[in-house]
Design a protein around this motif. Structure first.
Motif, PDB file in Angstrom:
ATOM      1  N   GLY A  67      24.640  40.813  69.308  1.00 22.54           N
ATOM      2  CA  GLY A  67      24.447  40.943  70.534  1.00 22.54           C
ATOM      3  C   GLY A  67      24.246  39.658  71.342  1.00 22.54           C
ATOM      4  N   ALA A  68      23.730  39.870  72.665  1.00 21.94           N
ATOM      5  CA  ALA A  68      23.757  38.469  73.522  1.00 21.94           C
ATOM      6  C   ALA A  68      22.627  37.575  73.076  1.00 21.94           C
ATOM      7  CB  ALA A  68      23.653  39.034  74.603  1.00 21.94           C
ATOM      8  N   SER A  69      22.835  36.216  72.997  1.00 19.80           N
ATOM      9  CA  SER A  69      21.893  35.316  72.685  1.00 19.80           C
ATOM     10  C   SER A  69      21.876  34.312  73.822  1.00 19.80           C
ATOM     11  CB  SER A  69      22.034  34.660  71.219  1.00 19.80           C
ATOM     12  OG  SER A  69      21.009  33.683  71.092  1.00 19.80           O
ATOM     13  N   ARG A  70      20.875  34.044  74.590  1.00 18.34           N
ATOM     14  CA  ARG A  70      20.776  32.994  75.390  1.00 18.34           C
ATOM     15  C   ARG A  70      20.475  31.546  74.907  1.00 18.34           C
ATOM     16  NH1 ARG A  70      23.464  33.374  79.731  1.00 18.34           N
ATOM     17  NH2 ARG A  70      22.131  31.975  80.779  1.00 18.34           N
ATOM     18  N   THR A  71      19.969  31.705  73.675  1.00 18.79           N
ATOM     19  CA  THR A  71      19.715  30.463  72.924  1.00 18.79           C
ATOM     20  C   THR A  71      21.062  29.556  72.943  1.00 18.79           C
ATOM     21  OG1 THR A  71      18.037  31.592  71.292  1.00 18.79           O
ATOM     22  CG2 THR A  71      19.004  29.554  70.622  1.00 18.79           C
ATOM     23  N   LEU A  72      22.066  30.000  72.474  1.00 11.93           N
ATOM     24  CA  LEU A  72      23.200  29.395  72.357  1.00 11.93           C
ATOM     25  C   LEU A  72      23.547  28.584  73.856  1.00 11.93           C
ATOM     26  CD1 LEU A  72      25.457  27.886  70.880  1.00 11.93           C
ATOM     27  CD2 LEU A  72      26.858  30.006  71.339  1.00 11.93           C
ATOM     28  N   ASP A  73      23.425  29.394  74.911  1.00 12.78           N
ATOM     29  CA  ASP A  73      23.826  28.809  76.479  1.00 12.78           C
ATOM     30  C   ASP A  73      22.564  27.658  76.767  1.00 12.78           C
ATOM     31  OD1 ASP A  73      25.867  31.098  76.345  1.00 12.78           O
ATOM     32  OD2 ASP A  73      24.273  32.497  77.174  1.00 12.78           O
ATOM     33  N   VAL A  74      21.269  27.878  76.226  1.00  7.28           N
ATOM     34  CA  VAL A  74      20.217  26.962  76.571  1.00  7.28           C
ATOM     35  C   VAL A  74      20.936  25.543  75.704  1.00  7.28           C
ATOM     36  CG1 VAL A  74      18.048  26.231  76.433  1.00  7.28           C
ATOM     37  CG2 VAL A  74      18.610  28.518  77.150  1.00  7.28           C
ATOM     38  N   HIS A  75      21.100  25.642  74.770  1.00  4.44           N
ATOM     39  CA  HIS A  75      21.686  24.407  74.014  1.00  4.44           C
ATOM     40  C   HIS A  75      22.823  23.653  74.446  1.00  4.44           C
ATOM     41  CE1 HIS A  75      18.279  24.271  70.726  1.00  4.44           C
ATOM     42  NE2 HIS A  75      18.294  25.817  71.194  1.00  4.44           N
ATOM     43  N   VAL A  76      23.627  24.586  74.871  1.00 10.76           N
ATOM     44  CA  VAL A  76      24.604  23.918  75.534  1.00 10.76           C
ATOM     45  C   VAL A  76      24.506  23.285  76.736  1.00 10.76           C
ATOM     46  CG1 VAL A  76      27.282  24.524  76.686  1.00 10.76           C
ATOM     47  CG2 VAL A  76      26.556  25.562  74.250  1.00 10.76           C
ATOM     48  N   ALA A  77      23.746  23.821  77.778  1.00 12.28           N
ATOM     49  CA  ALA A  77      23.506  23.354  78.899  1.00 12.28           C
ATOM     50  C   ALA A  77      22.758  22.080  78.716  1.00 12.28           C
ATOM     51  CB  ALA A  77      22.389  24.457  79.656  1.00 12.28           C
ATOM     52  N   GLY A  78      21.705  21.888  77.549  1.00  6.97           N
ATOM     53  CA  GLY A  78      21.186  20.645  77.390  1.00  6.97           C
ATOM     54  C   GLY A  78      22.038  19.702  76.985  1.00  6.97           C
ATOM     55  N   LEU A  79      23.036  20.083  75.891  1.00  2.00           N
ATOM     56  CA  LEU A  79      23.908  19.012  75.549  1.00  2.00           C
ATOM     57  C   LEU A  79      24.761  18.735  76.733  1.00  2.00           C
ATOM     58  CD1 LEU A  79      25.218  17.799  72.927  1.00  2.00           C
ATOM     59  CD2 LEU A  79      26.627  19.943  72.593  1.00  2.00           C
ATOM     60  N   ARG A  80      25.212  19.421  77.571  1.00  2.00           N
ATOM     61  CA  ARG A  80      26.086  18.979  78.697  1.00  2.00           C
ATOM     62  C   ARG A  80      25.310  18.000  79.825  1.00  2.00           C
ATOM     63  NH1 ARG A  80      28.015  25.176  80.341  1.00  2.00           N
ATOM     64  NH2 ARG A  80      29.981  24.880  79.377  1.00  2.00           N
ATOM     65  N   ALA A  81      23.651  18.227  79.807  1.00  2.55           N
ATOM     66  CA  ALA A  81      22.825  17.319  80.468  1.00  2.55           C
ATOM     67  C   ALA A  81      22.905  15.949  79.980  1.00  2.55           C
ATOM     68  CB  ALA A  81      21.620  17.871  80.707  1.00  2.55           C
ATOM     69  N   GLU A  82      22.907  15.917  78.510  1.00  2.00           N
ATOM     70  CA  GLU A  82      22.730  14.586  77.867  1.00  2.00           C
ATOM     71  C   GLU A  82      23.795  13.916  77.900  1.00  2.00           C
ATOM     72  OE1 GLU A  82      21.186  14.080  73.885  1.00  2.00           O
ATOM     73  OE2 GLU A  82      19.757  15.941  74.070  1.00  2.00           O
ATOM     74  N   LEU A  83      25.233  14.723  77.751  1.00  3.82           N
ATOM     75  CA  LEU A  83      26.486  13.727  77.731  1.00  3.82           C
ATOM     76  C   LEU A  83      26.729  13.405  79.221  1.00  3.82           C
ATOM     77  CD1 LEU A  83      28.404  16.184  75.093  1.00  3.82           C
ATOM     78  CD2 LEU A  83      27.397  13.955  75.021  1.00  3.82           C
ATOM     79  N   GLY A  84      26.573  14.237  80.123  1.00  2.00           N
ATOM     80  CA  GLY A  84      26.868  13.924  81.550  1.00  2.00           C
ATOM     81  C   GLY A  84      28.425  13.939  81.801  1.00  2.00           C
ATOM     82  N   GLU A  85      29.050  12.949  82.310  1.00  2.21           N
ATOM     83  CA  GLU A  85      30.498  12.967  82.434  1.00  2.21           C
ATOM     84  C   GLU A  85      31.189  12.560  81.046  1.00  2.21           C
ATOM     85  OE1 GLU A  85      31.566  11.737  86.057  1.00  2.21           O
ATOM     86  OE2 GLU A  85      30.190  12.454  87.090  1.00  2.21           O
ATOM     87  N   ARG A  86      30.484  11.844  80.222  1.00  2.00           N
ATOM     88  CA  ARG A  86      31.509  11.286  78.959  1.00  2.00           C
ATOM     89  C   ARG A  86      32.045  12.375  78.121  1.00  2.00           C
ATOM     90  NH1 ARG A  86      26.094   8.794  76.592  1.00  2.00           N
ATOM     91  NH2 ARG A  86      25.207  10.373  77.282  1.00  2.00           N
ATOM     92  N   LEU A  87      31.622  13.449  78.391  1.00  2.00           N
ATOM     93  CA  LEU A  87      32.475  14.475  77.571  1.00  2.00           C
ATOM     94  C   LEU A  87      32.071  15.749  78.170  1.00  2.00           C
ATOM     95  CD1 LEU A  87      34.076  14.994  74.830  1.00  2.00           C
ATOM     96  CD2 LEU A  87      31.716  15.705  73.780  1.00  2.00           C
ATOM     97  N   LEU A  88      33.359  16.856  78.391  1.00  2.00           N
ATOM     98  CA  LEU A  88      33.330  17.917  79.089  1.00  2.00           C
ATOM     99  C   LEU A  88      33.231  19.031  77.956  1.00  2.00           C
ATOM    100  CD1 LEU A  88      33.272  19.392  81.902  1.00  2.00           C
ATOM    101  CD2 LEU A  88      35.480  19.246  81.787  1.00  2.00           C
ATOM    102  N   ILE A  89      32.152  19.834  77.997  1.00  2.00           N
ATOM    103  CA  ILE A  89      32.172  20.904  77.164  1.00  2.00           C
ATOM    104  C   ILE A  89      32.537  22.370  78.235  1.00  2.00           C
ATOM    105  CG2 ILE A  89      30.730  22.541  75.846  1.00  2.00           C
ATOM    106  CD1 ILE A  89      29.261  20.193  74.932  1.00  2.00           C
ATOM    107  N   GLU A  90      33.476  23.035  77.995  1.00  2.00           N
ATOM    108  CA  GLU A  90      33.933  24.036  78.956  1.00  2.00           C
ATOM    109  C   GLU A  90      33.552  25.255  78.387  1.00  2.00           C
ATOM    110  OE1 GLU A  90      38.343  24.517  79.250  1.00  2.00           O
ATOM    111  OE2 GLU A  90      37.945  24.003  81.180  1.00  2.00           O
ATOM    112  N   THR A  91      33.551  26.322  79.143  1.00  2.00           N
ATOM    113  CA  THR A  91      33.205  27.702  78.685  1.00  2.00           C
ATOM    114  C   THR A  91      34.433  28.286  78.617  1.00  2.00           C
ATOM    115  OG1 THR A  91      30.805  27.732  79.544  1.00  2.00           O
ATOM    116  CG2 THR A  91      31.911  29.760  79.111  1.00  2.00           C
ATOM    117  N   VAL A  92      34.641  29.160  77.511  1.00  2.00           N
ATOM    118  CA  VAL A  92      36.077  29.967  77.336  1.00  2.00           C
ATOM    119  C   VAL A  92      35.397  31.347  77.554  1.00  2.00           C
ATOM    120  CG1 VAL A  92      38.132  30.449  76.023  1.00  2.00           C
ATOM    121  CG2 VAL A  92      37.146  28.219  75.996  1.00  2.00           C
TER     122      VAL A  92
END
Length: 65
Positions: free
Chosen positions: A29-54
């Motif tokens: 089923g759907a889990s927002r846990t992963l989405d929340v962690h990816v959002a946090g990772l994106r915030a920490e990395l800023g523009e240094r590394l782009l994580i894209e949703t597929v």
């Protein structure tokens, strides 16, 4: 999570594979846990590394040009 994504730059990693590798669990089923962690990772990395949703698959690291 970053290690799992960065291992194959440009190639998507499924949500299920990330859940299995990071939390050692299979999630049905759907889990927002992963989405929340990816959002946090994106915030920490800023523009240094782009994580894209597929959409419908998972996430990928966009390789540097």
């Amino acid at each position: 999570m970053l290690r799992a994504l960065a291992r194959t730059p440009g190639r998507p990693v499924s949500r299920a594979a990330l859940m299995e590798e990071v939390w050692d669990t299979t999630w049905v089923g759907a889990s927002r846990t992963l989405d929340v962690h990816v959002a946090g990772l994106r915030a920490e990395l800023g523009e240094r590394l782009l994580i894209e949703t597929v959409r419908g698959i998972g996430y990928r690291v966009v390789p540097e040009p």
